[in-house]
Design a protein around this motif. Structure first.
Motif, PDB file in Angstrom:
ATOM      1  N   ARG A 196       0.859  -1.179   0.000  1.00 30.88           N
ATOM      2  CA  ARG A 196       0.000   0.000   0.000  1.00 30.88           C
ATOM      3  C   ARG A 196       0.897   1.231   0.000  1.00 30.88           C
ATOM      4  NH1 ARG A 196      -4.270  -0.340   4.560  1.00 30.88           N
ATOM      5  NH2 ARG A 196      -2.471  -0.932   5.784  1.00 30.88           N
ATOM      6  N   GLN A 238       0.762   5.514  -0.148  1.00 30.56           N
ATOM      7  CA  GLN A 238      -0.108   6.668   0.027  1.00 30.56           C
ATOM      8  C   GLN A 238       0.727   7.945   0.024  1.00 30.56           C
ATOM      9  OE1 GLN A 238      -2.152   6.074   3.730  1.00 30.56           O
ATOM     10  NE2 GLN A 238      -3.209   4.227   3.026  1.00 30.56           N
ATOM     11  N   HIS A 273       0.645  11.875   1.002  1.00 31.83           N
ATOM     12  CA  HIS A 273      -0.090  12.788   1.881  1.00 31.83           C
ATOM     13  C   HIS A 273       0.495  14.189   1.814  1.00 31.83           C
ATOM     14  CE1 HIS A 273      -2.464   9.799   4.189  1.00 31.83           C
ATOM     15  NE2 HIS A 273      -1.477   8.992   3.848  1.00 31.83           N
ATOM     16  N   ALA A 331      -4.783  12.972   2.329  1.00 33.94           N
ATOM     17  CA  ALA A 331      -4.353  11.941   1.380  1.00 33.94           C
ATOM     18  C   ALA A 331      -4.542  12.476  -0.037  1.00 33.94           C
ATOM     19  CB  ALA A 331      -5.144  10.664   1.575  1.00 33.94           C
ATOM     20  N   LYS A 386      -3.643   7.227  -3.358  1.00 33.68           N
ATOM     21  CA  LYS A 386      -3.504   5.919  -2.726  1.00 33.68           C
ATOM     22  C   LYS A 386      -3.385   4.877  -3.826  1.00 33.68           C
ATOM     23  CE  LYS A 386      -6.135   6.954   1.430  1.00 33.68           C
ATOM     24  NZ  LYS A 386      -7.212   6.511   2.318  1.00 33.68           N
ATOM     25  N   HIS A 387      -2.430   3.974  -3.647  1.00 28.69           N
ATOM     26  CA  HIS A 387      -2.223   2.906  -4.621  1.00 28.69           C
ATOM     27  C   HIS A 387      -2.075   1.578  -3.897  1.00 28.69           C
ATOM     28  CE1 HIS A 387      -1.575   5.926  -7.704  1.00 28.69           C
ATOM     29  NE2 HIS A 387      -0.755   6.539  -6.875  1.00 28.69           N
ATOM     30  N   ARG A 388      -2.513   0.523  -4.563  1.00 26.66           N
ATOM     31  CA  ARG A 388      -2.368  -0.823  -4.016  1.00 26.66           C
ATOM     32  C   ARG A 388      -1.724  -1.693  -5.091  1.00 26.66           C
ATOM     33  NH1 ARG A 388      -6.405  -5.477  -2.919  1.00 26.66           N
ATOM     34  NH2 ARG A 388      -7.295  -4.593  -4.796  1.00 26.66           N
ATOM     35  N   ASP A 419      -3.491  -1.132  -8.576  1.00 24.40           N
ATOM     36  CA  ASP A 419      -4.854  -0.609  -8.463  1.00 24.40           C
ATOM     37  C   ASP A 419      -5.843  -1.474  -9.242  1.00 24.40           C
ATOM     38  OD1 ASP A 419      -3.899   1.452  -6.842  1.00 24.40           O
ATOM     39  OD2 ASP A 419      -3.551   2.756  -8.558  1.00 24.40           O
ATOM     40  N   LEU A 456       5.422  10.239   1.331  1.00 27.62           N
ATOM     41  CA  LEU A 456       4.911   8.945   0.891  1.00 27.62           C
ATOM     42  C   LEU A 456       4.966   7.990   2.069  1.00 27.62           C
ATOM     43  CD1 LEU A 456       4.134   6.872  -1.424  1.00 27.62           C
ATOM     44  CD2 LEU A 456       6.584   6.422  -1.564  1.00 27.62           C
ATOM     45  N   LYS A 457       3.884   7.246   2.280  1.00 26.51           N
ATOM     46  CA  LYS A 457       3.848   6.180   3.283  1.00 26.51           C
ATOM     47  C   LYS A 457       3.687   4.859   2.528  1.00 26.51           C
ATOM     48  CE  LYS A 457       0.811   6.554   6.495  1.00 26.51           C
ATOM     49  NZ  LYS A 457      -0.260   6.852   7.464  1.00 26.51           N
ATOM     50  N   TRP A 471       4.638   1.048   8.771  1.00 22.87           N
ATOM     51  CA  TRP A 471       4.622   2.072   7.731  1.00 22.87           C
ATOM     52  C   TRP A 471       6.013   2.684   7.624  1.00 22.87           C
ATOM     53  CZ3 TRP A 471       0.872   2.887   4.324  1.00 22.87           C
ATOM     54  CH2 TRP A 471      -0.437   2.497   4.645  1.00 22.87           C
ATOM     55  N   ARG A 481       7.972   5.998   5.970  1.00 28.73           N
ATOM     56  CA  ARG A 481       7.613   7.336   5.508  1.00 28.73           C
ATOM     57  C   ARG A 481       8.820   8.005   4.857  1.00 28.73           C
ATOM     58  NH1 ARG A 481       4.322  11.171   9.563  1.00 28.73           N
ATOM     59  NH2 ARG A 481       4.646  13.119   8.482  1.00 28.73           N
TER      60      ARG A 481
END
Length: 188
Positions: free
Chosen positions: A67, A69, A71, A81, A84-86, A107, A148-149, A171, A173
């Motif tokens: 994951r 993200q 921010h 946010a 967001k990507h998966r 995604d 980015l997380k 996470w 960062r």
């Protein structure tokens, strides 16, 4: 009675400490600007445990989910946010041909598929992120602070054969420097 309870809790926490230590970790996570996109890279260490490799050898589809993200930092408010990507990396081994079928989805869209007999290639495919687009330069305002997380999820593992426990990383960062933030970027 209370001292006994405290001693029991302490001994239980000491007994469980090795069970929860030394899990998988994301390392060398970085973000680079390439033209109009910010690209994330990194690797996952400690993910391909003997249990996970046993699942792969048995022919079960095995996945690792990442994951990502982006921010925008906001003072006095929760960070916003922006994106967001998966990413889901999957492997399935065919016992007859001894080949690994590898699939990467970004995604929910298939980004890459390939077949290999090389175990080292399968390991690299499952545990490496290379130049994944996370944000466009146009989406980041100059003068704002972004980060980015990233987190990886390896599914569930069973503690003492009774307790399902999520196996994931902490996470990680990493800062992003949009144009105009004085980052030394020639495009700023």
């Amino acid at each position: 009675m209370i001292p006994k309870l405290g001693a029991t809790a302490l001994s239980l926490s000491l007994a469980l400490a090795p069970v929860f230590a030394d899990g998988p970790a994301l390392v060398n996570v970085r973000v680079e600007r390439n033209g109009e996109h910010y690209l994330a890279s990194g690797s996952l260490e400690g993910a391909l445990t003997p249990d996970l490799l046993e699942e792969v050898a048995a022919g079960l589809e095995t996945t690792i989910q990442y994951r990502l993200q982006v921010h925008r930092r906001r003072r006095g408010l929760p960070d916003q946010a922006i994106a967001k990507h998966r990413i889901v990396c999957a492997v399935r081994r065919d016992a007859l041909t001894r080949q690994y079928a590898l699939t990467r989805r970004v995604d929910d869209e298939v980004e890459e598929t390939r077949v290999t007999e090389n175990e080292a290639e399968m390991r690299a495919f499952m545990t490496s992120l290379r130049a994944v687009p996370v944000a466009r330069s146009a989406d980041l305002a100059p003068g704002e602070e972004y980060y980015l997380k990233v987190k990886a999820n390896l599914g569930l593992m069973w503690r003492f054969y009774l307790i399902p426990w999520p196996l994931d990383t902490d996470w990680v960062r990493v800062g992003l420097n949009p144009p105009g933030n004085g980052s030394g970027d020639p495009d700023s």
